[in-house]
Write a protein that holds these residues in place. Structure first.
Motif, PDB file in Angstrom:
ATOM      1  N   ASN A   6       0.838  -1.194   0.000  1.00  0.00           N
ATOM      2  CA  ASN A   6       0.000   0.000   0.000  1.00  0.00           C
ATOM      3  C   ASN A   6       0.879   1.254   0.000  1.00  0.00           C
ATOM      4  O   ASN A   6       0.706   2.158  -0.824  1.00  0.00           O
ATOM      5  CB  ASN A   6      -0.925  -0.019   1.218  1.00  0.00           C
ATOM      6  N   GLN A   7       1.832   1.285   0.890  1.00  0.00           N
ATOM      7  CA  GLN A   7       2.711   2.455   1.006  1.00  0.00           C
ATOM      8  C   GLN A   7       3.553   2.645  -0.261  1.00  0.00           C
ATOM      9  O   GLN A   7       3.678   3.752  -0.787  1.00  0.00           O
ATOM     10  CB  GLN A   7       3.612   2.304   2.228  1.00  0.00           C
ATOM     11  N   MET A   8       4.122   1.565  -0.780  1.00  0.00           N
ATOM     12  CA  MET A   8       4.962   1.635  -1.975  1.00  0.00           C
ATOM     13  C   MET A   8       4.153   2.135  -3.172  1.00  0.00           C
ATOM     14  O   MET A   8       4.598   3.020  -3.907  1.00  0.00           O
ATOM     15  CB  MET A   8       5.548   0.253  -2.283  1.00  0.00           C
ATOM     16  N   VAL A  24     -10.405   6.526  -1.505  1.00  0.00           N
ATOM     17  CA  VAL A  24     -10.946   5.234  -1.059  1.00  0.00           C
ATOM     18  C   VAL A  24     -12.214   5.426  -0.237  1.00  0.00           C
ATOM     19  O   VAL A  24     -13.057   4.545  -0.170  1.00  0.00           O
ATOM     20  CB  VAL A  24      -9.872   4.443  -0.268  1.00  0.00           C
ATOM     21  N   GLY A  25     -12.344   6.605   0.391  1.00  0.00           N
ATOM     22  CA  GLY A  25     -13.523   6.876   1.212  1.00  0.00           C
ATOM     23  C   GLY A  25     -13.339   6.523   2.677  1.00  0.00           C
ATOM     24  O   GLY A  25     -14.283   6.117   3.345  1.00  0.00           O
ATOM     25  N   VAL A  26     -12.103   6.659   3.169  1.00  0.00           N
ATOM     26  CA  VAL A  26     -11.797   6.406   4.575  1.00  0.00           C
ATOM     27  C   VAL A  26     -11.013   7.595   5.119  1.00  0.00           C
ATOM     28  O   VAL A  26     -10.681   8.522   4.384  1.00  0.00           O
ATOM     29  CB  VAL A  26     -10.969   5.104   4.753  1.00  0.00           C
ATOM     30  N   ASN A  45     -12.981  -2.173   1.290  1.00  0.00           N
ATOM     31  CA  ASN A  45     -11.938  -1.147   1.259  1.00  0.00           C
ATOM     32  C   ASN A  45     -10.691  -1.636   0.529  1.00  0.00           C
ATOM     33  O   ASN A  45     -10.032  -0.866  -0.165  1.00  0.00           O
ATOM     34  CB  ASN A  45     -11.576  -0.682   2.669  1.00  0.00           C
ATOM     35  N   GLY A  46     -10.376  -2.911   0.693  1.00  0.00           N
ATOM     36  CA  GLY A  46      -9.229  -3.470  -0.019  1.00  0.00           C
ATOM     37  C   GLY A  46      -9.441  -3.422  -1.522  1.00  0.00           C
ATOM     38  O   GLY A  46      -8.533  -3.088  -2.284  1.00  0.00           O
ATOM     39  N   SER A  47     -10.654  -3.740  -1.950  1.00  0.00           N
ATOM     40  CA  SER A  47     -10.989  -3.691  -3.368  1.00  0.00           C
ATOM     41  C   SER A  47     -10.902  -2.256  -3.890  1.00  0.00           C
ATOM     42  O   SER A  47     -10.353  -2.012  -4.965  1.00  0.00           O
ATOM     43  CB  SER A  47     -12.392  -4.260  -3.577  1.00  0.00           C
ATOM     44  N   ALA A  48     -11.436  -1.303  -3.127  1.00  0.00           N
ATOM     45  CA  ALA A  48     -11.364   0.112  -3.521  1.00  0.00           C
ATOM     46  C   ALA A  48      -9.921   0.594  -3.544  1.00  0.00           C
ATOM     47  O   ALA A  48      -9.510   1.335  -4.444  1.00  0.00           O
ATOM     48  CB  ALA A  48     -12.200   0.960  -2.559  1.00  0.00           C
ATOM     49  N   LEU A  49      -9.139   0.165  -2.580  1.00  0.00           N
ATOM     50  CA  LEU A  49      -7.729   0.537  -2.503  1.00  0.00           C
ATOM     51  C   LEU A  49      -6.971   0.008  -3.722  1.00  0.00           C
ATOM     52  O   LEU A  49      -6.217   0.746  -4.361  1.00  0.00           O
ATOM     53  CB  LEU A  49      -7.134  -0.034  -1.209  1.00  0.00           C
ATOM     54  N   LEU A  57      -6.414  -6.973  -6.270  1.00  0.00           N
ATOM     55  CA  LEU A  57      -6.402  -7.221  -4.829  1.00  0.00           C
ATOM     56  C   LEU A  57      -5.331  -8.248  -4.478  1.00  0.00           C
ATOM     57  O   LEU A  57      -4.651  -8.130  -3.456  1.00  0.00           O
ATOM     58  CB  LEU A  57      -7.788  -7.693  -4.385  1.00  0.00           C
ATOM     59  N   ASP A  58      -5.145  -9.236  -5.343  1.00  0.00           N
ATOM     60  CA  ASP A  58      -4.114 -10.250  -5.127  1.00  0.00           C
ATOM     61  C   ASP A  58      -2.720  -9.617  -5.086  1.00  0.00           C
ATOM     62  O   ASP A  58      -1.917  -9.937  -4.219  1.00  0.00           O
ATOM     63  CB  ASP A  58      -4.179 -11.320  -6.218  1.00  0.00           C
TER      64      ASP A  58
END
Length: 147
Positions: A6-8, A24-26, A45-49, A57-58
């Motif tokens: 996520n950070q990278m 993402v909406g958070v 949220n993972g999917s949106a991210l 997602l994978d």
């Protein structure tokens, strides 16, 4: 892996935690917790991210930079490794590439070239299907215009 990926990916896209959170909406604090490994995003949220970061997602959950390179490839893009061209121009397409693109023994591939961008291999059947689809769409547009 989600926290470091996520950070990278966020940094590679030039996004701040706040900008990513907004898309993402958070909250920014939620993104900070994900990146610190204090929590993980739920499935929605993972999917949106993953969508915002342009990966699956994978990839977001499982990509290992030390194995494959610095930043994960964008969604739908692949790096299968290098192949060596033999004396007579033959080469072997890596197994994973054949699996991802459904290439079977006996399939005919079309080799396209662009001196500025490089070479591309396309399944001939897929290329011809695209041409037929294009012809149908153009014929439908011509009919709409009365031509």
């Amino acid at each position: 892996m989600i926290s470091s990926n996520n950070q990278m990916l966020r940094r590679a896209k030039g996004l701040t935690q706040e900008a990513l959170a907004h898309r993402v909406g958070v909250s920014r604090q939620t993104v900070a917790k994900w990146e610190a490994g204090e929590s993980v995003p739920d499935l929605a949220n993972g999917s949106a991210l993953a969508e915002v970061l342009g990966v699956t997602l994978d990839v977001l959950a499982n990509y290992r930079p030390t194995e494959l390179g610095e930043v994960p490839p964008p969604r739908g893009k692949h790096i299968f490794g290098s192949v060596r061209v033999g004396e007579r121009g033959q080469m072997v397409i890596p197994k994973r590439a054949r699996e991802v693109f459904g290439i079977e023994p006996g399939d005919e591939l079309l080799l396209l070239g662009d001196e500025e961008r490089g070479l591309a291999l396309v399944k001939s059947s897929a290329f011809l299907a695209s041409i037929e689809r294009f012809k149908r769409e153009m014929g439908a547009k011509d009919s709409e215009r009365g031509e």
